[in-house]
Design a protein around this motif. Structure first.
Motif, PDB file in Angstrom:
ATOM      1  N   VAL A  28       2.772  -6.836  -2.798  1.00  0.00           N
ATOM      2  CA  VAL A  28       1.638  -7.792  -3.460  1.00  0.00           C
ATOM      3  C   VAL A  28       2.369  -8.356  -4.682  1.00  0.00           C
ATOM      4  CG1 VAL A  28       0.980  -5.848  -4.773  1.00  0.00           C
ATOM      5  CG2 VAL A  28      -0.560  -7.633  -4.569  1.00  0.00           C
ATOM      6  N   ARG A  29       1.981  -9.595  -5.082  1.00  0.00           N
ATOM      7  CA  ARG A  29       2.765 -10.574  -5.927  1.00  0.00           C
ATOM      8  C   ARG A  29       2.194 -10.166  -7.259  1.00  0.00           C
ATOM      9  NH1 ARG A  29       7.433 -12.866  -5.832  1.00  0.00           N
ATOM     10  NH2 ARG A  29       7.508 -14.592  -7.017  1.00  0.00           N
ATOM     11  N   ARG A  30       2.767  -9.637  -8.341  1.00  0.00           N
ATOM     12  CA  ARG A  30       2.476  -9.597  -9.679  1.00  0.00           C
ATOM     13  C   ARG A  30       3.521 -10.056 -10.610  1.00  0.00           C
ATOM     14  NH1 ARG A  30      -1.103  -4.744  -9.618  1.00  0.00           N
ATOM     15  NH2 ARG A  30      -2.855  -5.375  -8.070  1.00  0.00           N
ATOM     16  N   ASN A  31       3.101 -10.652 -11.559  1.00  0.00           N
ATOM     17  CA  ASN A  31       4.148 -11.290 -12.670  1.00  0.00           C
ATOM     18  C   ASN A  31       5.168 -11.709 -12.030  1.00  0.00           C
ATOM     19  OD1 ASN A  31       2.237 -10.195 -14.631  1.00  0.00           O
ATOM     20  ND2 ASN A  31       3.214  -8.251 -14.694  1.00  0.00           N
ATOM     21  N   GLN A  49       6.680 -10.814  -9.329  1.00  0.00           N
ATOM     22  CA  GLN A  49       7.477  -9.852  -8.586  1.00  0.00           C
ATOM     23  C   GLN A  49       6.937  -9.543  -7.476  1.00  0.00           C
ATOM     24  OE1 GLN A  49       8.251  -6.792 -11.415  1.00  0.00           O
ATOM     25  NE2 GLN A  49      10.470  -7.664 -11.657  1.00  0.00           N
ATOM     26  N   TRP A  50       7.278  -9.078  -6.367  1.00  0.00           N
ATOM     27  CA  TRP A  50       6.982  -8.523  -5.216  1.00  0.00           C
ATOM     28  C   TRP A  50       6.972  -7.081  -5.358  1.00  0.00           C
ATOM     29  CZ3 TRP A  50       3.767 -11.205  -2.321  1.00  0.00           C
ATOM     30  CH2 TRP A  50       4.268 -12.467  -1.958  1.00  0.00           C
ATOM     31  N   LEU A  51       5.633  -6.311  -5.772  1.00  0.00           N
ATOM     32  CA  LEU A  51       5.723  -4.747  -5.939  1.00  0.00           C
ATOM     33  C   LEU A  51       5.268  -4.185  -4.459  1.00  0.00           C
ATOM     34  CD1 LEU A  51       3.909  -4.738  -9.386  1.00  0.00           C
ATOM     35  CD2 LEU A  51       6.332  -4.402  -8.632  1.00  0.00           C
ATOM     36  N   PRO A  52       5.766  -2.982  -4.048  1.00  0.00           N
ATOM     37  CA  PRO A  52       5.386  -2.396  -2.968  1.00  0.00           C
ATOM     38  C   PRO A  52       3.964  -1.873  -3.050  1.00  0.00           C
ATOM     39  CG  PRO A  52       6.989  -1.123  -4.284  1.00  0.00           C
ATOM     40  CD  PRO A  52       6.795  -2.437  -4.897  1.00  0.00           C
ATOM     41  N   VAL A  53       3.161  -2.168  -1.808  1.00  0.00           N
ATOM     42  CA  VAL A  53       1.604  -1.642  -1.948  1.00  0.00           C
ATOM     43  C   VAL A  53       1.652  -0.034  -1.501  1.00  0.00           C
ATOM     44  CG1 VAL A  53      -0.501  -1.914  -0.764  1.00  0.00           C
ATOM     45  CG2 VAL A  53       0.772  -3.828  -1.018  1.00  0.00           C
ATOM     46  N   THR A  54       1.213   0.411  -2.466  1.00  0.00           N
ATOM     47  CA  THR A  54       0.837   2.090  -2.331  1.00  0.00           C
ATOM     48  C   THR A  54      -0.508   2.578  -3.087  1.00  0.00           C
ATOM     49  OG1 THR A  54       1.906   2.555  -4.681  1.00  0.00           O
ATOM     50  CG2 THR A  54       3.704   2.562  -2.821  1.00  0.00           C
ATOM     51  N   ASP A  55      -0.576   3.860  -2.678  1.00  0.00           N
ATOM     52  CA  ASP A  55      -1.834   4.296  -3.402  1.00  0.00           C
ATOM     53  C   ASP A  55      -1.778   4.313  -4.970  1.00  0.00           C
ATOM     54  OD1 ASP A  55      -2.452   4.991  -0.643  1.00  0.00           O
ATOM     55  OD2 ASP A  55      -1.919   6.977  -1.083  1.00  0.00           O
ATOM     56  N   LEU A  56      -0.488   4.225  -5.443  1.00  0.00           N
ATOM     57  CA  LEU A  56      -0.551   4.325  -7.081  1.00  0.00           C
ATOM     58  C   LEU A  56      -0.926   2.898  -7.527  1.00  0.00           C
ATOM     59  CD1 LEU A  56       2.732   6.082  -7.381  1.00  0.00           C
ATOM     60  CD2 LEU A  56       0.374   7.095  -8.032  1.00  0.00           C
ATOM     61  N   LEU A  57      -0.908   2.014  -6.515  1.00  0.00           N
ATOM     62  CA  LEU A  57      -1.267   0.577  -7.361  1.00  0.00           C
ATOM     63  C   LEU A  57      -2.634  -0.133  -6.721  1.00  0.00           C
ATOM     64  CD1 LEU A  57       0.871  -1.640  -8.713  1.00  0.00           C
ATOM     65  CD2 LEU A  57       1.059  -2.539  -6.575  1.00  0.00           C
ATOM     66  N   PRO A  58      -3.726   0.277  -7.596  1.00  0.00           N
ATOM     67  CA  PRO A  58      -4.984  -0.340  -7.102  1.00  0.00           C
ATOM     68  C   PRO A  58      -4.882  -1.853  -6.706  1.00  0.00           C
ATOM     69  CG  PRO A  58      -5.047   0.853  -9.265  1.00  0.00           C
ATOM     70  CD  PRO A  58      -3.687   0.684  -8.731  1.00  0.00           C
ATOM     71  N   LYS A  63       1.132  -9.293   1.491  1.00  0.00           N
ATOM     72  CA  LYS A  63       1.883  -9.936   2.302  1.00  0.00           C
ATOM     73  C   LYS A  63       2.918  -8.682   2.971  1.00  0.00           C
ATOM     74  CE  LYS A  63       2.948 -14.870   2.086  1.00  0.00           C
ATOM     75  NZ  LYS A  63       3.959 -15.756   1.749  1.00  0.00           N
ATOM     76  N   GLU A  64       3.250  -8.977   4.333  1.00  0.00           N
ATOM     77  CA  GLU A  64       4.103  -8.181   4.805  1.00  0.00           C
ATOM     78  C   GLU A  64       5.521  -8.634   5.021  1.00  0.00           C
ATOM     79  OE1 GLU A  64       3.307  -4.748   7.748  1.00  0.00           O
ATOM     80  OE2 GLU A  64       4.137  -6.341   9.159  1.00  0.00           O
ATOM     81  N   SER A  93       6.706  -0.270 -10.566  1.00  0.00           N
ATOM     82  CA  SER A  93       7.280  -1.345 -11.282  1.00  0.00           C
ATOM     83  C   SER A  93       8.443  -2.027 -10.583  1.00  0.00           C
ATOM     84  CB  SER A  93       7.497  -0.826 -12.844  1.00  0.00           C
ATOM     85  OG  SER A  93       8.484   0.118 -12.559  1.00  0.00           O
ATOM     86  N   THR A  94       8.856  -1.194  -9.545  1.00  0.00           N
ATOM     87  CA  THR A  94      10.226  -1.768  -8.859  1.00  0.00           C
ATOM     88  C   THR A  94       9.933  -3.097  -8.163  1.00  0.00           C
ATOM     89  OG1 THR A  94      10.991   0.168  -9.121  1.00  0.00           O
ATOM     90  CG2 THR A  94      11.896  -1.363  -7.528  1.00  0.00           C
ATOM     91  N   GLY A  95      10.409  -4.366  -8.451  1.00  0.00           N
ATOM     92  CA  GLY A  95      10.197  -5.509  -7.586  1.00  0.00           C
ATOM     93  C   GLY A  95      11.122  -5.308  -6.249  1.00  0.00           C
ATOM     94  N   MET A  96      10.576  -5.762  -5.157  1.00  0.00           N
ATOM     95  CA  MET A  96      11.331  -5.728  -4.096  1.00  0.00           C
ATOM     96  C   MET A  96      11.947  -7.055  -3.711  1.00  0.00           C
ATOM     97  SD  MET A  96      10.329  -2.777  -2.992  1.00  0.00           S
ATOM     98  CE  MET A  96      10.960  -2.469  -1.312  1.00  0.00           C
ATOM     99  N   VAL A  97      12.922  -7.301  -3.365  1.00  0.00           N
ATOM    100  CA  VAL A  97      13.766  -8.488  -3.236  1.00  0.00           C
ATOM    101  C   VAL A  97      14.034  -8.733  -1.691  1.00  0.00           C
ATOM    102  CG1 VAL A  97      15.177  -8.577  -5.350  1.00  0.00           C
ATOM    103  CG2 VAL A  97      16.200  -7.632  -3.390  1.00  0.00           C
ATOM    104  N   GLU A  98      13.409 -10.001  -1.305  1.00  0.00           N
ATOM    105  CA  GLU A  98      13.476 -10.391   0.044  1.00  0.00           C
ATOM    106  C   GLU A  98      14.783 -10.476   0.533  1.00  0.00           C
ATOM    107  OE1 GLU A  98      10.111 -13.212   1.670  1.00  0.00           O
ATOM    108  OE2 GLU A  98      10.024 -13.571  -0.504  1.00  0.00           O
TER     109      GLU A  98
END
Lengths: 300, 412
Positions: free
Chosen positions: A216-219, A221-230, A238-239, A252-257
């Protein structure tokens, strides 16, 4: 004729081994911080090189924020077991329960709360030295830090009054309650780390390699979707085909494509990168002095 | 030759020094920027701070001035390390402070350097700090020196001015006489002239650009390979080894401070004077037939001698190679006047950042070389008891001829 010549990785290696042995010889109760991330994986190999055939003469320590990537913790536990090393894990959750770490209302990140948790662990085991895998090329206040970085009785770093560090003479003397943070990888760059992973054929957690993940896009960055991130209603999930370049907390860890699915691919990617490694860490973006402020308070 | 076969990548360590505002940090920023080693997010951060404080102009110095206090005051307090690479070499850069009161931090950055860049402001010419830093580079035994005459754009690219400054430095260089090579380069760090790209303003200058020089200066001979020295750092004795084969293993771990060691070679252990020979050079990656400075190794000797890392506690501590001993300063012979390089005899004290010659007495014998022969076994620091501050750093003059191994012995 053999050439009496070290290439850059051999030079960095011999320097790091020297530093690790100084720690073993000069401190009574050192610990080695091991998260399972790429830098601490290299650090552990260097410790093997410094101390074998003896056992690594210090326990491994990790502060678990409770927001770690599960792949990372699994890797951490397995690696410690393979080496026959003692692994001490202290959890931020437990520190909160005991009142050692106090979250401010609404504080989601566990980043700041690692500090009291780590300091409490140092006190619990009376560690007088913690060896970490921080590198000077990561961030500009880290670029200022010594190999042997003195911390006062409150775990604080005083950047304006660091001990001179001349030749290869490290002043490791501390009084009770004070401690030293030691960074054998100070002079390594991100590229050096990956080249060393390749040369030493080191295993790294799977999340460093390209995989498919919901993000999910935040600030920016692409953050991983988990239970911890409402998720918010406006969020677009996006997948993507991604990997991590640096590992912080999962929230808080941005995933890089990236399509890099081998160490060679990663080396090529890092060599051509146009942004720094920590460009994908939200915790560093808070302000220009974000890292310096946390380090003064006792952050790693 | 296949495309991927190439000479192994070497590391060159250098530091930039000179007075405040001579443009040290700007120069490093320029080197990173022009060699495409500056990343987009670093540039963004620079632009952000330029908008806030700089009226829009990017300040390349903000790249290395990483502390809040440094950015506030616009000065470098402590050494910052930067890393960049070209296809030919990797570079470790120490950006060292110019203020006199931070000389200890300058020495921290310079002590391990292969090369020192002393910046001289073309307008101001050679000032006390230029002399101090050139002298310190010589004193520290840094093999290669570059005098970068900066801000040439502000003196209309005058060759005459450049030569004046060169002459002034060449006048006192022979008195320092330790550098393997000295290069004078006219530059503008701010505009990038002769840093990475050749300047069109200096047709009279035929030498290399600064980066060109850093990429090609010969550093392979900087390590001492002449006389074997291994300060014992740590005695490697496995307790309850998982593999019983290691039960009787006793290795001496350390970083070779000079020379080459081979299996079968006779060695002498000092200060005891006991002799043995090398049975095995043990490393994690196998047992090589020989090892050399500055490799970190573990030696196994033929005989089981009583060898350990030195340690004593009281008084001023003196740390030399791997041992820390009690020491007292018995005499201060002189203090160097930086303006004239003349020794002033018998000062009352050496204050912070003073340089002078002293005599020491240590509680245990020190096994050392003269600093000129070996930087690692010829240097020491003094640690104050109680505070544990590092209060002084020193270089040892060559030992007297009292002890002379009778044949080609090697010392551990």
């Amino acid at each position: 004729m053999s050439s009496y010549h070290l290439d850059h990785l051999q030079y960095l290696e011999t320097e790091a081994i020297h530093v690790l042995r100084e720690v073993a010889a000069e401190f009574e109760r050192p610990a080695l911080l091991f998260s399972g991330g790429k830098d601490s994986i290299c650090l552990l190999r260097l410790a093997e090189k410094a101390f074998r055939p003896s056992e690594i003469p210090m326990p491994l320590l990790n502060v678990d924020t409770g927001h770690h990537f599960p792949e990372l913790n699994q890797f951490r536990d397995r690696r410690a077991w393979q080496l026959g090393a003692k692994l001490v894990v202290r959890k931020v959750e437990d520190a909160i329960a005991k009142g050692i770490a106090v979250p401010t209302p609404g504080e989601v990140s566990r980043n700041r709360l690692q500090i009291p948790t780590l300091l409490a662990a140092m006190e619990e085991f009376r560690f007088d030295c913690a060896i970490g895998g921080a590198r000077r090329d990561e961030e500009k206040s880290r670029a200022k830090e010594r190999f042997f970085s003195f911390r006062d009785g409150f775990g604080q770093w005083d950047p304006k009054n660091q001990r001179p560090e001349i030749w290869n003479l490290y002043n490791g003397r501390v009084n009770p309650g004070e401690h030293m943070r030691v960074f054998p990888l100070s002079n390594w760059t991100e590229l050096d780390i990956w080249e060393y992973v390749k040369r030493e054929k080191l295993e790294v957690p799977s999340i460093y390699f390209s995989h498919t993940r919901k993000c999910v896009r935040r600030n920016g960055q692409w953050l991983p979707v988990t239970d911890l991130l409402p998720l918010k209603p406006s969020d677009q999930v996006k997948e993507l085909v991604v990997r991590v370049r640096t590992i912080g907390d999962i929230i808080s860890t941005g995933m890089v494509e990236s399509r890099a699915d081998s160490v060679d691919d990663i080396i090529a990617e890092v060599a051509a990168a146009r942004v720094t490694e920590r460009g994908s860490r939200a915790d560093d973006k808070a302000s220009e002095a974000a890292m310096e402020d946390r380090k003064k308070a006792g952050y790693f | 030759m296949p495309a991927h076969a190439h000479h192994p990548v070497e590391i060159l360590r250098f530091n930039t020094c000179g007075s405040v505002d001579d443009g040290k940090s700007t120069l490093i920023g320029r080197l990173l920027y022009d060699s495409k080693n500056l990343m987009e997010d670093q540039l963004e951060a620079l632009e952000r701070s330029a908008d806030i404080t700089g009226g829009g102009a990017i300040n390349l110095a903000n790249l290395t001035d990483g502390l809040r206090a440094e950015r506030e005051q616009g000065i470098t307090i402590d050494v910052a390390y930067r890393y960049f690479a070209t296809p030919r070499r990797k570079f470790i850069v120490a950006d060292t402070p110019g203020h006199v009161q931070y000389t200890r931090n300058m020495v921290t950055g310079a002590s391990s350097a292969n090369l020192s860049i002393v910046l001289v402001d073309a307008r101001n010419g050679v000032i006390e700090q230029s002399r101090r830093h050139t002298y310190l580079a010589a004193l520290l035994g840094i093999p290669h020196l570059v005098i970068a005459v900066n801000k040439m754009d502000l003196v209309e690219w005058s060759e005459e001015r450049f030569l004046e400054i060169r002459d002034e430095i060449e006048d006192f260089l022979p008195r320092l006489d330790v550098f393997k090579d000295v290069k004078f380069i006219p530059i503008s760090a701010l505009n990038g002239d002769n840093v990475v790209e050749r300047s069109k303003h200096t047709p009279w200058y035929e030498g290399p650009t600064l980066l060109g020089h850093l990429e090609t200066v010969h550093i392979a001979s900087d390590w001492n390979l002449s006389a074997f020295r291994l300060p014992v750092q740590w005695v490697n004795r496995p307790n309850n080894p998982r593999d019983p084969a290691w039960h009787d293993f006793r290795g001496l771990s350390g970083q070779i401070a000079g020379g080459i060691v081979k299996v079968g070679q006779k060695v002498m252990v000092l200060p005891s004077g006991m002799k043995s020979s090398v049975k095995e050079i043990w490393t994690y990656d196998g047992s090589p037939h020989e090892a050399f400075c500055p490799q970190s190794v573990t030696l196994v000797l033929e005989h089981d001698l009583d060898i350990s890392r030195g340690d004593t506690i009281v008084g001023h501590f003196l740390k030399h190679t791997t041992q820390t001993v009690q020491a007292i300063v018995t005499d201060i012979e002189n203090r160097i006047n930086i303006a004239t390089f003349d020794p002033e005899p018998e000062p009352d004290e050496l204050a912070v950042n003073d340089i002078g010659e002293i005599r020491l007495r240590s509680s245990r014998p020190l096994i050392f070389d003269g600093y000129a022969a070996n930087r690692l076994t010829g240097s020491f620091i003094l640690i104050e008891q109680g505070t544990n501050f590092t209060v002084a750093a020193g270089m040892l003059n060559p030992p007297t001829e009292l002890v002379k191994p009778e044949y080609n012995d090697f010392a551990i």
